[in-house]
Scaffold this active site. Structure first.
Site, short mmCIF file in Angstrom:
data_model
loop_
_atom_site.label_atom_id
_atom_site.label_comp_id
_atom_site.label_asym_id
_atom_site.label_seq_id
_atom_site.Cartn_x
_atom_site.Cartn_y
_atom_site.Cartn_z
N GLY A 87 2.18 1.83 5.46
CA GLY A 87 3.96 1.06 5.04
C GLY A 87 4.22 1.63 6.79
O GLY A 87 4.94 0.85 7.22
N CYS A 96 1.43 0.52 -8.96
CA CYS A 96 3.27 0.78 -7.86
C CYS A 96 4.16 1.46 -8.97
O CYS A 96 4.99 1.60 -8.40
CB CYS A 96 2.83 0.07 -6.81
SG CYS A 96 3.25 -1.90 -7.09
N GLY A 112 0.74 -1.71 -0.14
CA GLY A 112 0.03 0.26 -0.29
C GLY A 112 0.97 1.19 0.16
O GLY A 112 1.58 1.10 -0.80
N SER A 113 0.68 1.87 0.78
CA SER A 113 1.32 3.74 0.81
C SER A 113 2.17 3.54 1.86
O SER A 113 2.41 2.72 2.53
CB SER A 113 -0.22 5.21 1.41
OG SER A 113 -0.76 4.21 2.69
N GLU A 149 5.46 -3.88 1.23
CA GLU A 149 5.66 -3.59 -0.68
C GLU A 149 4.97 -1.72 -1.17
O GLU A 149 3.43 -1.85 -0.44
CB GLU A 149 5.35 -4.51 -1.89
CG GLU A 149 5.49 -5.42 -1.86
CD GLU A 149 6.86 -5.53 -2.20
OE1 GLU A 149 7.02 -4.61 -2.89
OE2 GLU A 149 8.33 -6.52 -2.47
#
Length: 512
Positions: free
Chosen positions: A249, A300, A244-245, A266
């Site tokens: 994270g 991403c 995610g963002s 990630e």
């Protein structure tokens, strides 16, 4: 009137209306806030149900822990057979599952089918891996001794996934976890819960066919950020894999680290392509086009920065603008559409804010306008933007999760690589060149600082055979192929003395 998505869920095996909690093979109604699931295609409501509660987290983790105690004892090749059956079920339901991805995430049909194919491919990879969880035999410095390494199952794994790849990212993690002997507790994005429900039901179907698979090998909790926070805090989840963002994270990583757990992160990507003077410009346009506008810029690995040699910049830019003018934008379920909607109004607003900021920082904007004609009402459709920038300003160094392509010029390759690396993110990168020295320099230690570095292919998209992930604010995690499986296991180093003596290492004498 019932939406067709419920017919699809029924074909996959879901007998009742969707629920927010699956503890093992048992579906349970949530008792949290009401979650209304809407489609980005036209804003219609797909489902409504109550979310999971914090109490459900403890139950799901306890169930996963009990299942782990059994699953870790199943031989790895048999665990691989379980995943093989999952892959067969995914093949059987590929079209239906892709339809749910399109309805919930707004992906065009071909991209949705491709995402489900990624799930099938990682199943195949994991099946082979189940017979290759190798350790090492190591030479001992002591006579009559042998050293070796073993890899053992780790425990229940918490998976937190994002909306833009609502099924593939779960599969990258879960299939490796399953063959490694781990169980799973999954918190999907609340924007795409029906994708998760379909995946969980497919697992349930296979568990019913596979006697060695314990009830609780896979668990599902649908809810907002509080559920993810509770998973990150839970001491019985030795690994949290979160996609995610960057802010998400950072919060997950800090929480997991505070209890000395493992996190596999990630996160964001501000991916660039360097286009050299020797590049094949026709190939570059095709590569940049898919990388920048695929999934409406909501990957991403989407291409966000185009760093072009000044001698070819004008020609490339004109070709790109011509390609952007011809983009088929609209209903992702319609044949021929290449660009579907943004996921929601918040994303559209963020894109327009970024374009306004870019213009204030000297940018020249091409396209980027919201679209209301010839698209489904209720969706957030936009024409992907190209923005010529005078340099890598502050807005260019930020990741806006939307189809904005910033174009900048350079004179020397060293300048281009320096510009490429001067952003906080480090996920994916590419160079377009016909010069071997340029390609090798980009791949060398003084080249791209990203986890993925490509030559003559764009940064967007990846094959499951290679480890996927990046550096810096991208988080450092690796999922999918190569040796990523090691994150889901614990390593032991063993010393075996097969002699009748007891020499110590490093020649130490300790005799009475």
């Amino acid at each position: 009137m019932t939406h067709p998505i419920h017919q699809v869920l029924h074909r996959i095996g879901l007998a009742a209306k969707p629920s927010a909690v699956a503890v093992g093979n048992t579906w349970q109604a949530g008792a949290g806030e009401v979650l209304s699931v809407t489609s980005p295609i036209n804003g219609e409501t797909l489902a409504t149900f109550h979310e999971a509660t914090l109490g459900d987290v403890g139950l799901a983790v306890d169930t996963a822990q009990n299942a782990f105690l059994k699953w870790r004892q199943v031989p790895a090749p048999r665990r691989g057979e379980f995943v093989r059956l999952l892959g067969e079920n995914l093949r059987q339901h590929k079209t239906d599952l892709a339809a749910i991805v399109s309805w919930e995430a707004g992906k065009i049909t071909q991209e949705a089918l491709g995402e489900v194919q990624e799930m099938i491919d990682i199943c195949d990879f994991a099946v082979g891996l189940s017979r290759q969880l190798y350790g090492k035999t190591i030479a001992s410095e002591r006579p009559g001794h042998r050293l070796m390494e073993q890899w053992h199952p780790l425990g229940p794994v918490g998976i937190i996934s994002a909306f833009n790849f609502p099924v593939a990212v779960w599969a990258w993690n879960a299939m490796l976890a399953f063959v490694c002997g781990d169980t799973v507790v999954w918190k999907p994005s609340e924007k795409t819960p029906l994708c998760a429900i379909a995946c969980q039901q497919i697992v349930n179907n296979v568990v019913n066919e596979f006697p060695e698979a314990p009830d609780g090998i896979s668990n599902l909790l649908i809810g907002r950020a509080g559920i993810g926070k509770a998973l990150a805090e839970h001491h019985d989840l030795p690994l949290i894999s979160a996609t995610g963002s960057v802010p998400m994270g950072r919060a997950v990583g800090t929480t997991v680290a505070s209890r000395l757990g493992r996190s596999l992160l990630e996160l964001g990507g501000n991916n660039a392509m360097i286009v050299t003077e020797s590049a094949d410009l026709e190939m570059t346009v095709r590569s940049a086009l898919f990388s920048a506008v695929g999934t409406c810029g909501q990957r991403c690995t989407s291409l966000r920065r185009l760093i072009v040699h000044q001698k070819v910049a004008d020609e490339l830019l004109e070709s790109l603008k011509n390609a952007y003018r011809r983009l088929p934008i609209g209903n992702p379920l319609s044949e021929g559409t290449l660009v579907g909607p943004l996921v929601d109004q918040k994303s559209l607003d963020a894109m327009q804010d970024a374009l306004s900021t870019a213009e204030s920082q000297g940018g020249k904007i091409h396209f980027g306008n919201p679209i209301e004609k010839d698209v489904p009402a209720g969706g957030c459709y936009v024409h992907p933007a190209i923005v010529e920038m005078p340099g890598q300003t502050e807005i260019v160094q930020q990741e806006t999760f939307a189809p904005i392509l910033y174009v900048m010029r350079y004179r020397t390759l060293e300048e281009a690589i320096d510009m490429h690396n001067q952003v906080p993110q480090g996920l994916s990168s590419a160079i377009m060149t016909s010069d071997l020295q340029e390609a090798e320099r980009f791949l060398s230690p003084v080249g791209s600082d990203c986890g993925i570095a490509n030559v003559n292919v764009g940064p967007s998209g990846a094959e499951i055979g290679g480890a996927f992930g990046g550096e810096k604010e991208t988080g450092g995690g690796r999922e999918s192929g190569s040796d990523s499986w090691k994150a889901y296991m614990r390593r032991t180093t063993n010393t075996i003395n097969y002699s009748s003596e007891l020499p110590l290492a490093q020649g130490i004498k300790f005799d009475l």
